[in-house]
Design a protein around this motif. Structure first.
Motif, mmCIF file in Angstrom:
data_model
loop_
_atom_site.group_PDB
_atom_site.id
_atom_site.type_symbol
_atom_site.label_atom_id
_atom_site.label_comp_id
_atom_site.label_asym_id
_atom_site.label_seq_id
_atom_site.Cartn_x
_atom_site.Cartn_y
_atom_site.Cartn_z
ATOM 1 N N ALA A 96 0.846 -1.100 -0.194
ATOM 2 C CA ALA A 96 0.220 0.336 -0.022
ATOM 3 C C ALA A 96 1.299 1.084 -0.005
ATOM 4 O O ALA A 96 2.097 1.227 0.609
ATOM 5 C CB ALA A 96 -1.303 -0.225 1.265
ATOM 6 N N SER A 97 0.558 2.223 -0.046
ATOM 7 C CA SER A 97 1.158 3.721 -0.503
ATOM 8 C C SER A 97 0.593 4.304 1.037
ATOM 9 O O SER A 97 -0.295 4.588 1.388
ATOM 10 C CB SER A 97 0.772 4.219 -1.916
ATOM 11 O OG SER A 97 1.052 4.124 -3.156
ATOM 12 N N ALA A 98 1.835 4.314 1.281
ATOM 13 C CA ALA A 98 1.783 5.090 2.386
ATOM 14 C C ALA A 98 3.211 6.703 2.347
ATOM 15 O O ALA A 98 2.352 7.639 2.790
ATOM 16 C CB ALA A 98 3.505 4.852 3.942
ATOM 17 N N PHE A 99 3.179 6.918 1.305
ATOM 18 C CA PHE A 99 3.532 8.739 0.809
ATOM 19 C C PHE A 99 4.129 8.599 -0.941
ATOM 20 O O PHE A 99 3.919 7.933 -1.716
ATOM 21 C CB PHE A 99 4.759 8.591 1.530
ATOM 22 C CG PHE A 99 5.309 8.849 2.205
ATOM 23 C CD1 PHE A 99 5.248 9.693 3.585
ATOM 24 C CD2 PHE A 99 5.634 6.999 3.407
ATOM 25 C CE1 PHE A 99 5.217 9.942 5.022
ATOM 26 C CE2 PHE A 99 6.327 6.716 4.416
ATOM 27 C CZ PHE A 99 5.520 8.355 5.448
ATOM 28 N N GLN A 100 3.303 9.831 -1.429
ATOM 29 C CA GLN A 100 3.467 10.419 -2.336
ATOM 30 C C GLN A 100 4.634 11.391 -2.757
ATOM 31 O O GLN A 100 4.170 12.078 -1.678
ATOM 32 C CB GLN A 100 2.086 10.127 -3.363
ATOM 33 C CG GLN A 100 1.144 9.509 -4.009
ATOM 34 C CD GLN A 100 -0.158 9.702 -4.743
ATOM 35 O OE1 GLN A 100 -0.646 10.532 -3.872
ATOM 36 N NE2 GLN A 100 -0.290 8.991 -5.479
ATOM 37 N N VAL A 101 5.703 11.340 -3.174
ATOM 38 C CA VAL A 101 6.931 12.209 -2.889
ATOM 39 C C VAL A 101 6.410 13.251 -4.468
ATOM 40 O O VAL A 101 6.096 12.295 -6.051
ATOM 41 C CB VAL A 101 8.170 11.560 -2.855
ATOM 42 C CG1 VAL A 101 9.361 13.341 -3.025
ATOM 43 C CG2 VAL A 101 8.126 11.512 -2.268
ATOM 44 N N ILE A 102 6.275 14.173 -4.914
ATOM 45 C CA ILE A 102 6.378 15.557 -5.659
ATOM 46 C C ILE A 102 8.019 15.498 -6.180
ATOM 47 O O ILE A 102 9.316 16.058 -5.499
ATOM 48 C CB ILE A 102 5.595 16.758 -5.849
ATOM 49 C CG1 ILE A 102 4.408 16.994 -5.904
ATOM 50 C CG2 ILE A 102 5.780 17.095 -6.819
ATOM 51 C CD1 ILE A 102 3.973 17.808 -4.973
ATOM 52 N N LYS A 103 8.396 14.603 -7.499
ATOM 53 C CA LYS A 103 8.973 14.612 -7.902
ATOM 54 C C LYS A 103 10.089 15.550 -8.027
ATOM 55 O O LYS A 103 9.680 16.379 -8.717
ATOM 56 C CB LYS A 103 9.694 12.894 -8.806
ATOM 57 C CG LYS A 103 9.428 13.584 -9.975
ATOM 58 C CD LYS A 103 9.130 12.077 -11.025
ATOM 59 C CE LYS A 103 8.678 12.184 -12.062
ATOM 60 N NZ LYS A 103 8.881 11.322 -12.712
ATOM 61 N N LYS A 104 11.271 15.952 -8.120
ATOM 62 C CA LYS A 104 12.898 17.126 -8.382
ATOM 63 C C LYS A 104 11.605 18.240 -8.771
ATOM 64 O O LYS A 104 12.394 19.331 -9.079
ATOM 65 C CB LYS A 104 12.836 16.776 -9.957
ATOM 66 C CG LYS A 104 14.161 15.253 -9.216
ATOM 67 C CD LYS A 104 14.673 14.964 -10.490
ATOM 68 C CE LYS A 104 15.295 13.563 -10.858
ATOM 69 N NZ LYS A 104 15.991 13.584 -11.993
ATOM 70 N N LEU A 105 10.606 18.524 -7.506
ATOM 71 C CA LEU A 105 9.567 19.743 -7.279
ATOM 72 C C LEU A 105 11.033 21.465 -7.150
ATOM 73 O O LEU A 105 10.576 21.858 -8.194
ATOM 74 C CB LEU A 105 8.183 19.766 -7.088
ATOM 75 C CG LEU A 105 7.652 21.155 -7.420
ATOM 76 C CD1 LEU A 105 7.440 21.168 -8.818
ATOM 77 C CD2 LEU A 105 6.551 20.707 -6.338
ATOM 78 N N HIS A 106 11.636 20.490 -6.894
ATOM 79 C CA HIS A 106 12.526 21.593 -5.195
ATOM 80 C C HIS A 106 14.145 22.157 -6.325
ATOM 81 O O HIS A 106 14.137 22.929 -6.137
ATOM 82 C CB HIS A 106 13.252 21.881 -4.529
ATOM 83 C CG HIS A 106 13.544 19.652 -4.074
ATOM 84 N ND1 HIS A 106 12.836 19.099 -4.203
ATOM 85 C CD2 HIS A 106 14.819 19.827 -3.743
ATOM 86 C CE1 HIS A 106 14.095 18.218 -4.389
ATOM 87 N NE2 HIS A 106 15.165 18.645 -3.873
#
Length: 315
Positions: free
Chosen positions: A304-314
């Protein structure tokens, strides 16, 4: 402000079912249907209903002060499914169907399809449509505006809400049965606004959601209202979200929260054996980026997905 009945139907076990709306602006015929805001469609969407209640209160004050521009009309429908809310069910009481998977509806169909048909008949034709939706999974997530990629979506307009993110997603089969999708393909600029909460009332997040709507209406020339500029929204696609999954089931212990910048390999959480307290697995970020979503339930299933990360946005 004028209160109106959008839809009603009899019920042999309970009082008459009613969907109520609040219309702001001049009340004569032929005026500009400028903006429609729809709240709770599911029985657990307490935050969405609360946001609309605060929006009705604020719009009434603004109307009384002459802040609605010209012939613009604003319609707010706080709740579409009070039956389910009253008995603690998420979906429609009699058949467990989801109203927001029934649009544009069928006047001769099943109860939720008839309801959707009558609701859509009243709300189509507005220049702008705003639905306070709930996230499809439990957990914490960053407030954002979301819209399916129909070819008619406008990320530039969506950014005017001043929320941190505008998220677009590829069309999925169920999108074609949602209010936002049907608004869009029928000529309304439509937006799903996610405030960051569903089952519980978060007053601070609700206040920001109300401000976002008033900010948008002001920027569209519908209201005269002095508001904070909000965020310069980042436009992201759903493909920019990287799911970080648990490799074992058990208790979930989180070490990060939403909007937090993380690095690839960073420890985000642990899965704990519910019986002996041992660490079953570590959950580490698979990308550099920002936490967009974080599961908030005490337990988690394997894969199950524990987290979602917006990749390389920073970067």
């Amino acid at each position: 402000m004028k209160k109106e009945i959008i839809y009603s139907s009899g019920n042999y076990l309970r009082d008459e079912f009613k969907i109520e709306g609040y219309l702001f602006g001049k009340q004569s015929e032929g005026l500009e249907p400028a903006a429609c805001i729809v709240g709770a469609m599911r029985g657990n969407e307490y935050q969405q209903l609360y946001i609309c209640s605060q929006l009705v209160k604020r719009l009434k004050e603004l109307e009384n002060s002459g802040a609605i521009v010209g012939d613009n009309q604003i319609l707010v429908i706080p709740c579409v499914n009070n039956f389910s809310m009253n008995v603690g069910m998420k979906y429609w009481v009699s058949d467990n169907s989801d109203i927001n998977r029934q649009f544009p509806g069928n006047f001769d169909g099943e109860p939720t399809s008839r309801l959707a048909a009558h609701l859509f008949e009243r709300v189509k034709g507005f220049r702008y449509g705003i639905h306070f939706a709930s996230f499809f999974r439990s957990g914490d997530f960053v407030p954002h505006v979301r819209m399916p990629a129909t070819g008619k979506e406008s990320t530039s307009l969506a950014s005017l809400f001043g929320l941190p993110y505008v998220l677009t997603s590829k069309q999925r089969n169920f999108d074609k049965k949602t209010l936002t999708y049907n608004w869009q393909i029928n000529g309304t600029d439509a937006f799903s606004v996610y405030s960051g909460e569903t089952d519980n009332i978060d007053v601070n997040l609700a206040r920001k959601a109300v401000s976002a709507v008033l900010r948008f209406l002001t920027r569209m020339g519908i209201l005269k209202y002095n508001c904070h500029n909000g965020y310069i929204a980042s436009i992201i696609e759903e493909e920019d979200l990287v799911s970080v999954k648990a490799s074992a089931p058990g208790f979930l212990r989180r070490f990060v929260t939403i909007n937090e910048e993380v690095n690839r390999g960073q420890l985000l959480g642990e899965v704990i054996n519910p019986y002996n307290g041992e660490i079953l697995s570590e959950i580490r970020s698979t990308a550099d980026g920002i936490i967009f979503y974080a599961e908030d339930q005490p337990t988690i299933l394997e894969n199950a997905s524990a987290f979602q990360v917006i990749k390389k946005l920073h970067e």
